[in-house]
Scaffold this active site. Structure first.
Site, mmCIF file in Angstrom:
data_model
loop_
_atom_site.group_PDB
_atom_site.id
_atom_site.type_symbol
_atom_site.label_atom_id
_atom_site.label_comp_id
_atom_site.label_asym_id
_atom_site.label_seq_id
_atom_site.Cartn_x
_atom_site.Cartn_y
_atom_site.Cartn_z
ATOM 1 N N GLU A 98 -125.916 99.774 123.350
ATOM 2 C CA GLU A 98 -124.995 100.917 123.531
ATOM 3 C C GLU A 98 -125.667 102.178 122.948
ATOM 4 O O GLU A 98 -126.378 102.090 121.932
ATOM 5 C CB GLU A 98 -123.716 100.613 122.740
ATOM 6 C CG GLU A 98 -122.718 101.743 122.632
ATOM 7 C CD GLU A 98 -121.615 101.447 121.592
ATOM 8 O OE1 GLU A 98 -121.917 100.853 120.534
ATOM 9 O OE2 GLU A 98 -120.466 101.837 121.840
ATOM 10 N N ASN A 144 -118.483 107.284 126.708
ATOM 11 C CA ASN A 144 -119.480 106.329 126.225
ATOM 12 C C ASN A 144 -119.793 105.433 127.424
ATOM 13 O O ASN A 144 -118.967 104.597 127.821
ATOM 14 C CB ASN A 144 -118.883 105.536 125.054
ATOM 15 C CG ASN A 144 -119.904 104.627 124.393
ATOM 16 O OD1 ASN A 144 -120.904 104.270 124.973
ATOM 17 N ND2 ASN A 144 -119.612 104.249 123.149
ATOM 18 N N LYS A 161 -116.866 103.133 128.736
ATOM 19 C CA LYS A 161 -116.231 102.252 127.736
ATOM 20 C C LYS A 161 -114.719 102.466 127.671
ATOM 21 O O LYS A 161 -114.251 103.597 127.505
ATOM 22 C CB LYS A 161 -116.865 102.516 126.375
ATOM 23 C CG LYS A 161 -116.418 101.597 125.253
ATOM 24 C CD LYS A 161 -117.238 101.911 123.997
ATOM 25 C CE LYS A 161 -116.919 101.022 122.826
ATOM 26 N NZ LYS A 161 -117.772 101.336 121.654
ATOM 27 N N GLU A 213 -115.532 107.481 117.355
ATOM 28 C CA GLU A 213 -115.598 107.319 118.818
ATOM 29 C C GLU A 213 -114.391 107.920 119.521
ATOM 30 O O GLU A 213 -114.516 108.457 120.620
ATOM 31 C CB GLU A 213 -115.731 105.839 119.186
ATOM 32 C CG GLU A 213 -117.118 105.299 118.918
ATOM 33 C CD GLU A 213 -117.374 103.990 119.629
ATOM 34 O OE1 GLU A 213 -117.287 103.936 120.851
ATOM 35 O OE2 GLU A 213 -117.652 103.008 118.926
ATOM 36 N N CYS A 269 -119.923 97.308 123.730
ATOM 37 C CA CYS A 269 -119.619 97.031 122.324
ATOM 38 C C CYS A 269 -118.232 96.438 122.093
ATOM 39 O O CYS A 269 -117.990 95.285 122.380
ATOM 40 C CB CYS A 269 -119.842 98.278 121.486
ATOM 41 S SG CYS A 269 -119.950 97.850 119.729
ATOM 42 N N ASN A 271 -123.414 98.648 118.963
ATOM 43 C CA ASN A 271 -123.805 99.183 117.648
ATOM 44 C C ASN A 271 -122.715 98.710 116.701
ATOM 45 O O ASN A 271 -121.644 99.316 116.631
ATOM 46 C CB ASN A 271 -123.769 100.712 117.634
ATOM 47 C CG ASN A 271 -124.964 101.359 118.273
ATOM 48 O OD1 ASN A 271 -125.972 101.625 117.631
ATOM 49 N ND2 ASN A 271 -124.849 101.635 119.565
#
Ligand code: CDT
Length: 329
Positions: A48, A116, A133, A152, A183, A208
Site C-alpha cells: 500500500e 488511497n 480503499k 487516513e 491493508c 502498512n
C-alpha cells in the site's frame, strides 16, 4: 508446470523515510521487478502507498499542504521508470499509491478528491483495473492522546469503486480473475466475500501495518498483530476459494515500526511463501489456479449454500446493536 499455473511475487519493501523522494522508492521497486522476473514471476505485488513513507502518520492542518504525497497522474515523470520496467520485463503489477483525482462527487460537483488507491498494470503498461480503499482506519483530526497519528480518514475519502474483479491474461494463462484489497480491508470478511462472489482467483493486497497498537487503549502483543493479519488473509482465501498475495511495508520509518510478514496464501488457506526480514525482499510461489475449483464447487459453492434471506443485517446495519434481554417466564 500446469498450463493453468502463474508465478507470483510478493515484493515487500523495507522502510521509506519521510525525507526520501519517489526516486528512491522507484529505483528500489525497479530492482525488485528485475529480481522477481529473474525468479520467474509473472505477477508482482507491491505494498500500500508504495511510493512514499506512510504519510498518514504526519499531520498537515491544510490538506493542500499534503499534495506532494499524492500522484496526480500515472505514469508521471517520477513513476515512468516503473512503467518502462514493467513493459521491458512483461510483468503484471499491483501498485498502491495516494491518488488525487479531479472528478464529480455524489452531488455532481467536480472537485479535487483524494483516495488511497491501487491499480493493476498490464505488461504493456496499460491500467487493467483500479480500486480505491473502502475501509479507512484511524481518525480525521489530530489526536493528542495517540503516540503516533493515523490520519487516513483525513487524507482519503472512502473508495467509490466497490470491489471490482476483472479477467485478464497473466503470463501464459489466457484469463485470471483478478481483485484487489488495501491493508485494513483484509480484516473485513464482507470485502473478501464481494470479491468471492465475482469468482476471484487472485487477490492482490498491500499494507502498512504498525508493529504496535498506537491507540493507547490497551496493550496488544506484536505476535498477535502478525497473527491477526495472517488469520484474516488465510480465512479470506479459504472462505472464498482464492489465492492471495499480501505484501507489507516493513521496518522502521522515522522511528515508527511497520510489521512486515508478507505472505502468499492458497485457496485452502495455507501459507505457500513468506518474507522473513524487514527489508526489500521477495517471496515467490507458483499458483495452480485449478485449486480454486475445489472450494468453489464444494463447501463454498455459493449458489448451493448461501442463505441471503438470513443476511439482511449485513447491509441494513452498520454498528452492532445489543440483543433483546431474555427474562425467565
Ligand atoms: N494502513 C492501514 O490500513 N493500517 C491498518 C492499521 C490499523 S491498526 C490495527 C491495518 O489494518 O493494518
Amino acid at each position: 508446470m500446469s498450463s493453468n499455473t502463474i508465478t507470483v511475487a510478493a515484493a515487500q519493501m523495507g522502510p521509506l523515510q519521510k525525507s526520501e523522494g519517489r526516486d528512491v522508492a522507484v529505483a528500489r521497486m525497479v530492482r525488485l521487478l528485475e529480481q522477481a522476473h529473474h525468479r520467474g514471476a509473472q505477477v508482482v505485488v507491491f505494498p500500500e502507498l508504495a511510493l512514499t513513507t506512510f504519510f498518514p502518520r504526519w499531520y498537515h492542518e491544510d490538506l493542500d499542504e499534503a499534495d506532494g504525497w499524492y500522484e496526480h497522474e500515472l505514469p508521471s515523470p517520477a513513476t515512468q521508470p516503473l512503467f518502462d520496467a514493467i513493459r521491458r520485463l512483461g510483468l503484471t503489477v499491483y501498485l498502491g499509491y495516494a491518488e488525487i483525482a479531479h472528478e464529480a462527487d455524489e452531488t455532481g460537483v467536480v472537485r479535487k478528491r483524494r483516495f488511497n488507491t491501487s491499480v493493476v498494470i498490464a505488461p504493456n503498461g496499460q491500467i487493467v483495473l483500479k480500486y480505491r480503499k473502502v475501509h479507512l482506519p484511524g481518525h480525521k483530526e489530530y489526536a493528542p492522546n495517540r503516540t503516533v497519528q493515523h490520519l487516513e480518514k483525513r487524507y482519503f475519502e472512502v473508495g467509490n469503486l466497490g470491489f471490482p474483479v476483472t479477467r485478464a491474461p497473466v503470463g501464459d494463462v489466457a484469463g485470471v480473475n483478478l481483485g484487489m484489497l488495501i491493508c485494513n480491508d483484509r480484516r473485513w470478511p464482507e470485502a473478501w466475500r464481494v470479491l468471492g462472489l465475482q469468482q476471484v482467483e487472485l487477490v492482490m493486497l498491500g499494507y502498512n501495518t504498525p508493529s504496535l497498537n498506537m491507540e493507547n487503549r490497551g496493550f496488544e502483543a506484536h505476535h498477535l498483530r502478525v497473527f491477526h493479519s495472517e488469520l484474516s488473509i488465510q480465512a479470506g482465501c479459504y472462505q472464498n476459494a482464492t489465492f492471495a498475495v499480501a505484501v507489507a511495508k516493513a521496518g522502521s520509518e522515522d522511528g515508527h515500526e511497520l510489521q512486515g510478514h508478507s505472505i502468499i496464501v492458497n485457496p485452502q488457506g495455507e501459507v505457500m511463501a513468506r518474507t522473513t526480514r524487514w527489508v526489500d525482499e521477495l517471496a515467490v510461489a507458483d499458483c495452480n489456479l485449478d485449486m480454486c475449483a475445489l472450494g468453489r464447487n464444494t463447501v463454498f459453492n455459493f449458489a448451493a449454500h448461501r442463505r441471503v434471506e438470513a443476511y439482511g443485517r449485513l447491509t441494513a446495519q452498520t454498528g452492532s446493536v445489543a440483543p433483546s434481554v431474555w427474562t425467565p417466564a
